[in-house]
Design a protein around this motif. Structure first.
Motif, PDB file in Angstrom:
ATOM      1  N   ILE A  23       0.717  -1.292   6.742  1.00  0.00           N
ATOM      2  CA  ILE A  23      -0.142  -0.435   5.906  1.00  0.00           C
ATOM      3  C   ILE A  23      -1.231   0.192   6.764  1.00  0.00           C
ATOM      4  N   ARG A  26       0.023   2.917   9.244  1.00  0.00           N
ATOM      5  CA  ARG A  26       0.342   4.165   8.545  1.00  0.00           C
ATOM      6  C   ARG A  26      -0.931   4.958   8.262  1.00  0.00           C
ATOM      7  N   HIS A  27      -1.976   4.267   7.804  1.00  0.00           N
ATOM      8  CA  HIS A  27      -3.242   4.954   7.524  1.00  0.00           C
ATOM      9  C   HIS A  27      -3.854   5.528   8.802  1.00  0.00           C
ATOM     10  N   HIS A  30      -1.604   8.418  10.139  1.00  0.00           N
ATOM     11  CA  HIS A  30      -1.689   9.573   9.240  1.00  0.00           C
ATOM     12  C   HIS A  30      -2.975  10.363   9.476  1.00  0.00           C
ATOM     13  N   TYR A  94      -7.291  -0.936   1.976  1.00  0.00           N
ATOM     14  CA  TYR A  94      -6.123  -0.145   2.350  1.00  0.00           C
ATOM     15  C   TYR A  94      -5.022  -0.389   1.325  1.00  0.00           C
ATOM     16  N   HIS A  96      -0.955   0.645   0.305  1.00  0.00           N
ATOM     17  CA  HIS A  96       0.295   1.199   0.810  1.00  0.00           C
ATOM     18  C   HIS A  96       0.470   2.613   0.259  1.00  0.00           C
ATOM     19  N   HIS A  97       0.874   3.541   1.107  1.00  0.00           N
ATOM     20  CA  HIS A  97       0.946   4.949   0.708  1.00  0.00           C
ATOM     21  C   HIS A  97       1.917   5.206  -0.440  1.00  0.00           C
ATOM     22  N   HIS A  98       2.900   4.343  -0.651  1.00  0.00           N
ATOM     23  CA  HIS A  98       3.820   4.519  -1.793  1.00  0.00           C
ATOM     24  C   HIS A  98       3.240   3.980  -3.098  1.00  0.00           C
ATOM     25  N   HIS A  99       2.068   3.351  -3.024  1.00  0.00           N
ATOM     26  CA  HIS A  99       1.477   2.722  -4.200  1.00  0.00           C
ATOM     27  C   HIS A  99       0.098   3.292  -4.537  1.00  0.00           C
ATOM     28  N   LEU A 100      -0.253   4.418  -3.956  1.00  0.00           N
ATOM     29  CA  LEU A 100      -1.545   5.036  -4.249  1.00  0.00           C
ATOM     30  C   LEU A 100      -1.570   5.531  -5.697  1.00  0.00           C
ATOM     31  N   ASN A 132     -11.806  12.409   1.318  1.00  0.00           N
ATOM     32  CA  ASN A 132     -11.039  11.461   0.512  1.00  0.00           C
ATOM     33  C   ASN A 132     -11.672  11.349  -0.880  1.00  0.00           C
ATOM     34  N   SER A 135     -11.075   8.086  -3.020  1.00  0.00           N
ATOM     35  CA  SER A 135     -11.864   6.923  -2.624  1.00  0.00           C
ATOM     36  C   SER A 135     -13.329   7.099  -3.003  1.00  0.00           C
TER      37      SER A 135
END
Length: 179
Positions: A23, A26-27, A30, A94, A96-100, A132, A135
């Motif tokens: 995770i 990836r952040h 990205h 943080y 996971h990008h699939h769970h934002l 962001n 956030s």
């Protein structure tokens, strides 16, 4: 169906290290353009040592799981190492990008706030990329105030980015002296 599974917030364990690092990587990747060396990413043993150190200081290090999968994590560190700052923590979350956008950050934030207040901390600080919006909105919903702007402190994708410093009181905050 995955969205029907509950999100469980719990203290992190050593077997959570690899998913947390995935995770985090990836952040970090990205946020910068290809070709920039990423020498600061912790390795599994680094994160295990960090977790051990935080646990020994009673600082929360949490994961969010859904169906047994780590979908986010959060932790705090002392804001500064000097003794005068011992009641102030800086947090990181943080997801996971699939769970934002599924409430995981909200659950982690509430758990961090509760754990930090219970541990006697009085102030919580965060740094957020000024672009962001999600956030920043989450922090505002939890009573964080924008207390500073750090212009041009990050360089990503060919441009300078600002960071917003946010702060929230915990428990009695700065209204009462310590015992």
């Amino acid at each position: 169906m995955e969205s029907d599974l509950p999100i469980i917030i719990r203290p992190s364990r050593d077997d959570d290290v690899e998913p947390m690092l995935a995770i985090y990587r990836r952040h970090i990747r990205h946020g910068i353009e290809a070709g920039v060396e990423d020498t600061g990413t912790p390795q599994p043993d680094d994160l295990k040592d960090r977790r051990k150190n935080l646990r020994s200081r009673k600082l929360p290090h949490l994961v969010a799981t859904r169906g047994g999968e780590v979908v986010g994590y959060a932790y705090v560190v002392l804001f500064r190492k000097r003794p005068a700052y011992r009641f102030t923590v800086k947090h990181s979350i943080y997801v996971h990008h699939h769970h934002l956008g599924r409430g995981i950050g909200r659950l982690l934030m509430q758990a961090l706030i509760d754990a930090c207040a219970a541990a006697g901390f009085r102030q919580m600080i965060g740094y957020i990329d000024a672009e962001n919006g999600a956030s920043l909105a989450l922090h505002e919903r939890f009573g964080f105030a924008r207390v500073g702007l750090l212009p041009g402190v990050a360089y990503r994708h060919g441009k300078w980015s600002d960071s917003v410093m946010v702060q929230r009181s915990l428990g009695p905050g700065a209204t009462q002296p310590i015992g």
